[in-house]
Design a protein around this motif. Structure first.
Motif, PDB file in Angstrom:
ATOM      1  N   LYS A 184     -14.135   3.554   6.190  1.00 18.92           N
ATOM      2  CA  LYS A 184     -15.545   3.218   6.333  1.00 18.92           C
ATOM      3  C   LYS A 184     -15.885   1.974   5.514  1.00 18.92           C
ATOM      4  O   LYS A 184     -16.736   1.182   5.903  1.00 18.92           O
ATOM      5  N   ARG A 185     -15.211   1.830   4.358  1.00 17.81           N
ATOM      6  CA  ARG A 185     -15.436   0.681   3.493  1.00 17.81           C
ATOM      7  C   ARG A 185     -14.106  -0.021   3.227  1.00 17.81           C
ATOM      8  O   ARG A 185     -13.054   0.612   3.258  1.00 17.81           O
ATOM      9  N   ARG A 186     -14.208  -1.261   2.923  1.00 13.44           N
ATOM     10  CA  ARG A 186     -13.024  -2.039   2.568  1.00 13.44           C
ATOM     11  C   ARG A 186     -12.539  -1.579   1.201  1.00 13.44           C
ATOM     12  O   ARG A 186     -13.326  -1.378   0.285  1.00 13.44           O
ATOM     13  N   GLN A 187     -11.220  -1.416   1.075  1.00 10.75           N
ATOM     14  CA  GLN A 187     -10.657  -1.005  -0.204  1.00 10.75           C
ATOM     15  C   GLN A 187     -10.556  -2.223  -1.116  1.00 10.75           C
ATOM     16  O   GLN A 187     -10.103  -3.289  -0.698  1.00 10.75           O
ATOM     17  N   SER A 188     -10.974  -2.065  -2.351  1.00  9.57           N
ATOM     18  CA  SER A 188     -10.993  -3.197  -3.274  1.00  9.57           C
ATOM     19  C   SER A 188      -9.571  -3.598  -3.652  1.00  9.57           C
ATOM     20  O   SER A 188      -8.631  -2.808  -3.563  1.00  9.57           O
ATOM     21  N   SER A 189      -9.427  -4.840  -4.112  1.00 10.41           N
ATOM     22  CA  SER A 189      -8.113  -5.338  -4.505  1.00 10.41           C
ATOM     23  C   SER A 189      -7.584  -4.584  -5.722  1.00 10.41           C
ATOM     24  O   SER A 189      -6.381  -4.409  -5.871  1.00 10.41           O
ATOM     25  N   THR A 190      -8.473  -4.100  -6.577  1.00 13.36           N
ATOM     26  CA  THR A 190      -8.039  -3.331  -7.745  1.00 13.36           C
ATOM     27  C   THR A 190      -7.398  -2.018  -7.317  1.00 13.36           C
ATOM     28  O   THR A 190      -6.344  -1.636  -7.825  1.00 13.36           O
ATOM     29  N   ARG A 191      -8.037  -1.328  -6.367  1.00 23.34           N
ATOM     30  CA  ARG A 191      -7.470  -0.068  -5.871  1.00 23.34           C
ATOM     31  C   ARG A 191      -6.135  -0.317  -5.170  1.00 23.34           C
ATOM     32  O   ARG A 191      -5.191   0.464  -5.332  1.00 23.34           O
ATOM     33  N   ARG A 192      -6.072  -1.375  -4.395  1.00 25.47           N
ATOM     34  CA  ARG A 192      -4.834  -1.716  -3.694  1.00 25.47           C
ATOM     35  C   ARG A 192      -3.716  -1.989  -4.697  1.00 25.47           C
ATOM     36  O   ARG A 192      -2.610  -1.497  -4.558  1.00 25.47           O
ATOM     37  N   ASP A 193      -4.023  -2.743  -5.740  1.00 23.92           N
ATOM     38  CA  ASP A 193      -3.017  -3.098  -6.740  1.00 23.92           C
ATOM     39  C   ASP A 193      -2.573  -1.881  -7.549  1.00 23.92           C
ATOM     40  O   ASP A 193      -1.410  -1.778  -7.938  1.00 23.92           O
ATOM     41  N   LYS A 194      -3.508  -0.956  -7.797  1.00 27.10           N
ATOM     42  CA  LYS A 194      -3.139   0.264  -8.511  1.00 27.10           C
ATOM     43  C   LYS A 194      -2.138   1.078  -7.698  1.00 27.10           C
ATOM     44  O   LYS A 194      -1.225   1.689  -8.242  1.00 27.10           O
ATOM     45  N   ARG A 195      -2.308   1.083  -6.398  1.00 25.49           N
ATOM     46  CA  ARG A 195      -1.398   1.815  -5.534  1.00 25.49           C
ATOM     47  C   ARG A 195      -0.016   1.162  -5.524  1.00 25.49           C
ATOM     48  O   ARG A 195       1.001   1.844  -5.440  1.00 25.49           O
ATOM     49  N   ARG A 196       0.027  -0.144  -5.632  1.00 32.23           N
ATOM     50  CA  ARG A 196       1.292  -0.869  -5.538  1.00 32.23           C
ATOM     51  C   ARG A 196       2.055  -0.965  -6.862  1.00 32.23           C
ATOM     52  O   ARG A 196       3.128  -1.537  -6.899  1.00 32.23           O
ATOM     53  N   THR A 197       1.516  -0.432  -7.941  1.00 34.25           N
ATOM     54  CA  THR A 197       2.183  -0.567  -9.237  1.00 34.25           C
ATOM     55  C   THR A 197       3.497   0.184  -9.297  1.00 34.25           C
ATOM     56  O   THR A 197       4.323  -0.101 -10.153  1.00 34.25           O
ATOM     57  N   HIS A 198       3.718   1.144  -8.424  1.00 38.30           N
ATOM     58  CA  HIS A 198       4.929   1.948  -8.486  1.00 38.30           C
ATOM     59  C   HIS A 198       6.127   1.250  -7.865  1.00 38.30           C
ATOM     60  O   HIS A 198       7.251   1.700  -8.045  1.00 38.30           O
ATOM     61  N   TYR A 199       5.903   0.176  -7.124  1.00 39.35           N
ATOM     62  CA  TYR A 199       7.000  -0.560  -6.511  1.00 39.35           C
ATOM     63  C   TYR A 199       7.408  -1.672  -7.458  1.00 39.35           C
ATOM     64  O   TYR A 199       6.776  -2.723  -7.503  1.00 39.35           O
ATOM     65  N   LYS A 200       8.461  -1.427  -8.226  1.00 39.87           N
ATOM     66  CA  LYS A 200       8.883  -2.406  -9.221  1.00 39.87           C
ATOM     67  C   LYS A 200      10.335  -2.787  -9.000  1.00 39.87           C
ATOM     68  O   LYS A 200      11.141  -1.958  -8.570  1.00 39.87           O
ATOM     69  N   ALA A 201      10.659  -3.998  -9.326  1.00 40.20           N
ATOM     70  CA  ALA A 201      12.053  -4.420  -9.312  1.00 40.20           C
ATOM     71  C   ALA A 201      12.685  -3.981 -10.625  1.00 40.20           C
ATOM     72  O   ALA A 201      12.101  -4.155 -11.690  1.00 40.20           O
ATOM     73  N   VAL A 202      13.844  -3.389 -10.533  1.00 40.85           N
ATOM     74  CA  VAL A 202      14.514  -2.925 -11.744  1.00 40.85           C
ATOM     75  C   VAL A 202      15.768  -3.763 -11.982  1.00 40.85           C
ATOM     76  O   VAL A 202      16.417  -4.217 -11.040  1.00 40.85           O
ATOM     77  N   VAL A 203      16.092  -3.939 -13.231  1.00 44.26           N
ATOM     78  CA  VAL A 203      17.287  -4.683 -13.594  1.00 44.26           C
ATOM     79  C   VAL A 203      18.485  -3.759 -13.408  1.00 44.26           C
ATOM     80  O   VAL A 203      18.472  -2.628 -13.897  1.00 44.26           O
TER      81      VAL A 203
END
Length: 68
Positions: free
Chosen positions: A5-24
């Motif tokens: 119904k509403r556009r998701q904010s960039s902050t919410r989007r970024d919070k969701r994407r924090t779990h995808y990390k590159a690992v050494v």
């Protein structure tokens, strides 16, 4: 179909994407050769394949003789 119904904010989007990390990748130093390699992987050193400090396979050089 569900539509937002509403556009998701960039902050919410970024919070969701924090779990995808590159690992050494973890590296180990072979005690026999001193070569750095990935854990649980065999590695080549001077024509020999080593795993856990032991030679697993040796590279053979094939020579072909041509007869006339």
């Amino acid at each position: 179909m569900a539509h937002p119904k509403r556009r998701q904010s960039s902050t919410r989007r970024d919070k969701r994407r924090t779990h995808y990390k590159a690992v050494v990748p973890q590296l180990a130093k072979d005690a026999t050769t001193g070569e750095m390699h990935l854990y649980h992987r065999a590695h080549w050193h001077e024509g020999k394949l080593y795993y856990r400090g032991k030679v697993v396979l040796e590279k053979t050089v094939e020579t072909t003789t041509e007869e006339n």
